[in-house]
Scaffold this motif. Structure first.
Motif: not given
Length: 498
Positions: A39-43, A70-73, A219-220, A386-388
């Motif tokens: 949650p929140v931070i992603g991976s 994952w950077m957040g969402n 970024m987060l 939309g993915a980076h």
């Protein structure tokens, strides 16, 4: 003491968070493999706990050559190794044509210029950049003469050290930056010029900020970081200072009224602004011109300057390779003071060494991120619109399937059995596809002329008592060597060249 009702509410809240987390995991079950998304931070935690030079390559070994962070969402799809990067950047070039611009880069660049713009703006600015570089003589003798002049000034700087230990970083960076000054402004700066030194300081600081803890935090949590102090504030202040510097140069160009006899990038841009003034779709304006200038400086100075720092370090560490380069230069060029970029064709070993420097010590942590403009299927994996997308160019340059000795400094990677130079498809330090580096030709000319000029004039030796210089880089957006000193000892042929 917590009441029963409070405990009930806390348990309910905790249960809802767990349900939300499980729902999030379920919704992304069909995504690419990658570290556990929290949650929140992603991976992105996976990078944080192992922030090493090889962290992305290690993850590729664990999750495959296409995996997700994952950077957040925000999904970050990493392409690792030559085949994956080639499939993404070359075979699906138009699908990955956009630049991924997060909140910090938006604040830094305002999504203008060439490097961090997208869509119609990017197409117009890049096309103008390519056209103008050709008009300014890129690949022709005109541009080379400016680079040769800077190389001569650099040689003089090293001569003044009289063979004593010196740190080459600042002289190299100043010389490369003055090439950009000649392109953008039509003139060079004295290395004592206070404004010029501030510009160099800004570029250096901004390069080290990339990939740092505060960069990741911005970024987060962009809205939070906007209100907190830290190095991100200093980077933004430096960017504004550089913008003011560029605006002052533009003002001087306007006052000279030389637009109709353009001599540099600003002249050509102002002329084009005048020609397209009535075009409602034109993006040629002063805001984009300012950012184009900043793009030229940031990209051109940092990369070429860092590559030359690695070049001299490696020559001092590998005297046998340095000696082979010098012998080839002496045999082919003799005592002639002048030579050109075209002479690289007669200098296969020297050319191979320069290419190997760029391969073995890639100057960036990873390639600049792209953004997927369509749903794309690569090797059976669906990369969503939309993915980076992060092309791990370092993994390409160290791909064991492509290079005989990927971890070693081995110039023979670019030579055949007869000693002739060989182009390699997996040599991608300048990127590939629609977003390939605009200034790659300028960088190649710079590296060749600076490197050959220095090696013809000096032998670079380790200071007394130093057995070897460290080849471990300082981690950041760009990968500098740790500060070092070496001795530029004039060769017996130097008097014929200087």
């Amino acid at each position: 003491m917590v009441s029963g009702m409070q405990a009930l509410w806390m348990a309910l809240l905790g249960g809802l968070l767990i349900i939300h987390f499980l729902k999030q995991l379920w919704s992304t079950r069909s995504y690419l493999p990658g570290p556990l998304r929290l949650p929140v931070i992603g991976s992105i935690w996976r990078v944080a706990i192992d922030l090493s030079l090889d962290v992305f390559i290690k993850m590729a070994k664990q999750y495959g050559n296409i995996y997700i962070l994952w950077m957040g969402n925000t999904p970050l799809v990493v392409l690792s190794g030559f085949e994956a990067v080639k499939e993404g950047l070359i075979n699906h070039s138009e699908d990955f044509v956009d630049r991924a611009v997060g909140d910090f880069l938006k604040a830094l660049s305002q999504e203008k210029g060439i490097v961090f713009s997208n869509g119609h703006t990017w197409k117009q600015q890049r096309k103008f950049g390519l056209t103008t570089m050709r008009k300014l003589g890129l690949g022709k003798k005109g541009m080379e003469l400016q680079i040769e002049e800077e190389a001569h000034q650099l040689v003089e700087t090293f001569v003044h050290a009289k063979g004593h230990p010196l740190d080459p970083a600042l002289p190299l960076t100043n010389s490369v930056s003055n090439v950009i000054c000649a392109v953008a402004f039509g003139h060079r700066f004295s290395v004592e010029d206070k404004e010029f030194l501030k510009l160099m300081e800004a570029i250096s600081y901004m390069a080290t900020f990339g990939g740092s803890f505060f960069h990741g935090m911005y970024m987060l949590f962009p809205r939070l970081m906007e209100h907190l102090p830290g190095p991100h504030k200093k980077v933004l202040a430096y960017a504004e200072m550089m913008r003011s510097f560029a605006k002052e140069e533009i003002k001087k160009h306007k006052e000279k009224h030389a637009v109709h006899d353009p001599q540099d990038f600003i002249d050509f841009y102002l002329l084009h602004m005048e020609k397209t003034m009535k075009d409602p779709h034109s993006t040629y304006n002063e805001e984009n011109l300012v950012q184009c200038i900043l793009d030229l400086f940031a990209a051109g100075t940092e990369t070429s300057g860092t590559a030359l720092q690695w070049a001299l370090l490696l020559m001092a560490n590998h005297p046998d390779i340095q000696e082979k380069v010098q012998k080839e230069l002496d045999d082919v060029l003799g005592s002639s003071q002048s030579f050109s970029y075209q002479d690289r064709k007669r200098l296969p070993y020297t050319n191979a060494v320069i290419h190997e420097i760029l391969r073995a010590h890639y100057v960036l942590f990873v390639g600049l991120p792209r953004k997927c403009v369509n749903d794309v299927n690569i090797f059976g994996f669906c990369i969503p619109k939309g993915a980076h997308v992060i092309p791990d160019l370092r993994s390409v340059l160290l791909d064991p399937k492509q290079w005989e000795k990927p971890q070693d400094f081995h110039p023979n990677h670019f030579l055949d059995q007869d000693g002739s130079f060989v182009k390699r498809e997996a040599f991608l330090p300048f990127g590939a596809g629609a977003r390939v580096c605009l200034g790659q030709q300028l960088a190649k000319i710079e590296l060749f002329i600076f490197f050959a000029s220095l090696l013809r004039t000096f032998t670079f030796k380790l200071p007394e008592g130093v057995k070897e210089l460290s080849t471990k880089p300082i981690l950041g957006g760009s990968l500098h060597p740790h500060p070092y000193k070496l001795c530029a000892v004039p060769r017996c042929t130097a008097s014929l060249i200087i």
